[in-house]
Motif scaffolding. Sequence first.
Motif, PDB file in Angstrom:
ATOM      1  N   TYR A  90      -8.479   8.005   2.732  1.00  0.00           N
ATOM      2  CA  TYR A  90      -7.471   8.209   1.677  1.00  0.00           C
ATOM      3  C   TYR A  90      -8.111   8.754   0.404  1.00  0.00           C
ATOM      4  O   TYR A  90      -7.616   9.703  -0.205  1.00  0.00           O
ATOM      5  CB  TYR A  90      -6.757   6.883   1.385  1.00  0.00           C
ATOM      6  CG  TYR A  90      -5.756   6.981   0.260  1.00  0.00           C
ATOM      7  CD1 TYR A  90      -4.482   7.490   0.486  1.00  0.00           C
ATOM      8  CD2 TYR A  90      -6.095   6.570  -1.033  1.00  0.00           C
ATOM      9  CE1 TYR A  90      -3.566   7.596  -0.550  1.00  0.00           C
ATOM     10  CE2 TYR A  90      -5.184   6.672  -2.072  1.00  0.00           C
ATOM     11  CZ  TYR A  90      -3.919   7.184  -1.823  1.00  0.00           C
ATOM     12  OH  TYR A  90      -3.023   7.293  -2.847  1.00  0.00           O
TER      13      TYR A  90
ATOM     14  N   VAL B  76      -3.786   0.681  -4.355  1.00  0.00           N
ATOM     15  CA  VAL B  76      -3.873   1.218  -2.989  1.00  0.00           C
ATOM     16  C   VAL B  76      -5.202   0.797  -2.359  1.00  0.00           C
ATOM     17  O   VAL B  76      -5.243   0.281  -1.229  1.00  0.00           O
ATOM     18  CB  VAL B  76      -3.754   2.762  -2.985  1.00  0.00           C
ATOM     19  CG1 VAL B  76      -4.087   3.311  -1.595  1.00  0.00           C
ATOM     20  CG2 VAL B  76      -2.350   3.200  -3.393  1.00  0.00           C
TER      21      VAL B  76
ATOM     22  N   GLU C 150       1.562   9.644  -5.451  1.00  0.00           N
ATOM     23  CA  GLU C 150       2.153  10.947  -5.131  1.00  0.00           C
ATOM     24  C   GLU C 150       2.932  11.500  -6.328  1.00  0.00           C
ATOM     25  O   GLU C 150       2.909  12.699  -6.602  1.00  0.00           O
ATOM     26  CB  GLU C 150       3.089  10.823  -3.925  1.00  0.00           C
ATOM     27  CG  GLU C 150       2.368  10.661  -2.592  1.00  0.00           C
ATOM     28  CD  GLU C 150       3.342  10.376  -1.455  1.00  0.00           C
ATOM     29  OE1 GLU C 150       4.549  10.694  -1.614  1.00  0.00           O
ATOM     30  OE2 GLU C 150       2.914   9.819  -0.427  1.00  0.00           O
TER      31      GLU C 150
ATOM     32  N   MET D 219       1.099   4.088  -2.870  1.00  0.00           N
ATOM     33  CA  MET D 219       0.786   5.471  -2.502  1.00  0.00           C
ATOM     34  C   MET D 219       1.856   6.432  -3.026  1.00  0.00           C
ATOM     35  O   MET D 219       1.551   7.537  -3.475  1.00  0.00           O
ATOM     36  CB  MET D 219       0.672   5.598  -0.974  1.00  0.00           C
ATOM     37  CG  MET D 219      -0.656   5.144  -0.395  1.00  0.00           C
ATOM     38  SD  MET D 219      -0.637   5.320   1.413  1.00  0.00           S
ATOM     39  CE  MET D 219      -2.360   4.954   1.789  1.00  0.00           C
ATOM     40  N   LYS D 220       3.129   5.995  -2.965  1.00  0.00           N
ATOM     41  CA  LYS D 220       4.209   6.836  -3.484  1.00  0.00           C
ATOM     42  C   LYS D 220       4.054   7.041  -4.986  1.00  0.00           C
ATOM     43  O   LYS D 220       4.329   8.118  -5.515  1.00  0.00           O
ATOM     44  CB  LYS D 220       5.565   6.214  -3.153  1.00  0.00           C
ATOM     45  CG  LYS D 220       5.939   6.313  -1.681  1.00  0.00           C
ATOM     46  CD  LYS D 220       7.379   5.957  -1.444  1.00  0.00           C
ATOM     47  CE  LYS D 220       7.744   6.108   0.028  1.00  0.00           C
ATOM     48  NZ  LYS D 220       7.615   7.507   0.506  1.00  0.00           N
TER      49      LYS D 220
ATOM     50  N   LEU E 157      -3.560   3.684  -8.004  1.00  0.00           N
ATOM     51  CA  LEU E 157      -4.686   4.063  -7.141  1.00  0.00           C
ATOM     52  C   LEU E 157      -5.574   2.854  -6.860  1.00  0.00           C
ATOM     53  O   LEU E 157      -5.979   2.618  -5.714  1.00  0.00           O
ATOM     54  CB  LEU E 157      -5.497   5.178  -7.799  1.00  0.00           C
ATOM     55  CG  LEU E 157      -6.674   5.729  -6.990  1.00  0.00           C
ATOM     56  CD1 LEU E 157      -6.188   6.361  -5.682  1.00  0.00           C
ATOM     57  CD2 LEU E 157      -7.467   6.746  -7.813  1.00  0.00           C
TER      58      LEU E 157
ATOM     59  N   TYR F  84      -7.594  12.287  -1.461  1.00  0.00           N
ATOM     60  CA  TYR F  84      -7.199  12.345  -2.878  1.00  0.00           C
ATOM     61  C   TYR F  84      -8.155  13.245  -3.668  1.00  0.00           C
ATOM     62  O   TYR F  84      -7.744  14.041  -4.513  1.00  0.00           O
ATOM     63  CB  TYR F  84      -7.197  10.930  -3.455  1.00  0.00           C
ATOM     64  CG  TYR F  84      -6.886  10.850  -4.930  1.00  0.00           C
ATOM     65  CD1 TYR F  84      -5.587  10.691  -5.388  1.00  0.00           C
ATOM     66  CD2 TYR F  84      -7.912  10.938  -5.881  1.00  0.00           C
ATOM     67  CE1 TYR F  84      -5.301  10.623  -6.743  1.00  0.00           C
ATOM     68  CE2 TYR F  84      -7.636  10.875  -7.229  1.00  0.00           C
ATOM     69  CZ  TYR F  84      -6.332  10.712  -7.653  1.00  0.00           C
ATOM     70  OH  TYR F  84      -6.056  10.660  -9.001  1.00  0.00           O
TER      71      TYR F  84
ATOM     72  N   LYS G  73       0.833  -1.210   0.000  1.00  0.00           N
ATOM     73  CA  LYS G  73       0.000   0.000   0.000  1.00  0.00           C
ATOM     74  C   LYS G  73       0.865   1.257   0.000  1.00  0.00           C
ATOM     75  O   LYS G  73       0.633   2.197  -0.774  1.00  0.00           O
ATOM     76  CB  LYS G  73      -0.912  -0.025   1.231  1.00  0.00           C
ATOM     77  CG  LYS G  73      -1.856   1.154   1.351  1.00  0.00           C
ATOM     78  CD  LYS G  73      -2.683   1.064   2.638  1.00  0.00           C
ATOM     79  CE  LYS G  73      -1.826   1.308   3.857  1.00  0.00           C
ATOM     80  NZ  LYS G  73      -2.592   1.277   5.117  1.00  0.00           N
ATOM     81  N   ARG G  74       1.904   1.258   0.845  1.00  0.00           N
ATOM     82  CA  ARG G  74       2.769   2.442   0.931  1.00  0.00           C
ATOM     83  C   ARG G  74       3.516   2.674  -0.380  1.00  0.00           C
ATOM     84  O   ARG G  74       3.705   3.821  -0.809  1.00  0.00           O
ATOM     85  CB  ARG G  74       3.753   2.292   2.097  1.00  0.00           C
ATOM     86  CG  ARG G  74       3.081   2.374   3.460  1.00  0.00           C
ATOM     87  CD  ARG G  74       4.074   2.739   4.545  1.00  0.00           C
ATOM     88  NE  ARG G  74       5.061   1.689   4.770  1.00  0.00           N
ATOM     89  CZ  ARG G  74       4.921   0.714   5.656  1.00  0.00           C
ATOM     90  NH1 ARG G  74       3.830   0.655   6.402  1.00  0.00           N
ATOM     91  NH2 ARG G  74       5.862  -0.190   5.815  1.00  0.00           N
TER      92      ARG G  74
END
Length: 466
Positions: free
Chosen positions: A188, A172, A160, A156-157, A169, A192, A152-153
């Motif tokens: 989240y 995530v 970003e 997410m990057k 997306l 967004y 997930k992290r």
Amino acid sequence: MALNSNEYPDKSINKFESMLKTDDVYFFDAEDFEEIIHHYLNNGKISLGKKAIQIGLEQHPNALEIKLLRVEVLVFEDRYEDAGKLLDELQNIDSNNEEIYIQRANIQSKQDNHYEAVSLLMEALHISEDSFDIHSLLGMEYLFLDDFEKAKRSFMKCVEFDDRDYSSLYNVVYCFEFLEDFNGAVYYLNDYLERNPYCEVAWHQLGKMYYTMDMYDEALTAFDFAIISDDSFIGAYFEKGKVLEKMGRYNDAIENYEITISIEDPTSHAYLRIGRCHEKLGNDDLAKYYYYNTVHEDPLLDKGWLAITDFHYKLENYEKALYYINKAINIDGENPLYWKKCAKIYFALDNFDEADFAYKQAVDLGNYEQDTWQNWADVLKNVGDYGSSIQVLVQGIEFYPESADLLYKLAGLYLKNNEIPNAKEKLSQAMQLDIDKFQLFEAEFPEFGEIKWLQKLVSEIKKTST
């Protein structure tokens, strides 16, 4: 002014293919070859990609990027040893090229060495100036390792780096779902959407989260915003229809499903949903019409065949129900749901031999639901084969050892088969699990209600349970 062929990739590709058809040799710069090779590999034309790599290295023998593309092809062909040797050569030339680590990670990943792949990607990350692709690859490796928090992290990057990276997306949200952190997903996605208020994909995913959380009004609002952002977004109309169905607003649901059909070619899933709505509204002729369209559109959709079978079964048109379930079995004889439905229909038609066979097929194909064992036992009880009925229930209890329903039924069949000690044992277990369900035993086996030891056992269990 000379044309840059990278601005016109088709020009380079046409020129390259023209060269292959003749004996002429044309010169391309290294960047042209990279463009040509990427074109062929991305379109699955591996042999042409390999030909472009060969000619590219003949004209530019020291071109690192072309050699890396050759590594990519070797890995695709599972030639890991050859790819590793070439990577060793390239690393001696340029030890700080992140693509070398990425390709090594790719080799490890394809060999299911995902921890090693992660380690190599982390090295690539340390030397990379543009880490977007590496985070995406890391996310996939973490998914392989079932480490959804780290996956997930990583994704997410990626988001970003690029708000329009919808693939990341989706990933995530998938991780949030798998972790059952629905509130986290909602937070989240709302965050967004603060930055991207017209992103139909995010609104759609937010609506699905609300639907999962049974927050139907919020889900409707989210899907409406998805449609405002893109009024041709079929997925939003379809999901909105599902919410309206849940809320009992069947006509509104039908309207949304019909919009999906008007935007694009009809789908079997839309027909099926519309059929179910009409059935709920009591529009039997329309329900039947859409169910028939469902199986016509996709003959392999099991839900379509089951819906049309259930439709006739509900109306007690058992012969028609049998006709359609047999059509389904002819298409996919390995589907246990078809056989289970077939068994129920044969039971309704008092054809117990065929029902027995159908239940056996369902179980052999992996259907171990509790009602399958109960109903199969009923079939055998109806033909007086108490021994076989007992065997079926004993198997069922292996899957559901805490099921009072199965234990009461088994106790009654032991009594039918004059196996008194076994009957006492199972009755005692069933009563200790759920004394209130003793009424099921009394209803199914009223002939044993006057047995003295049974009345005494009931009285004792009731005393200890109060």
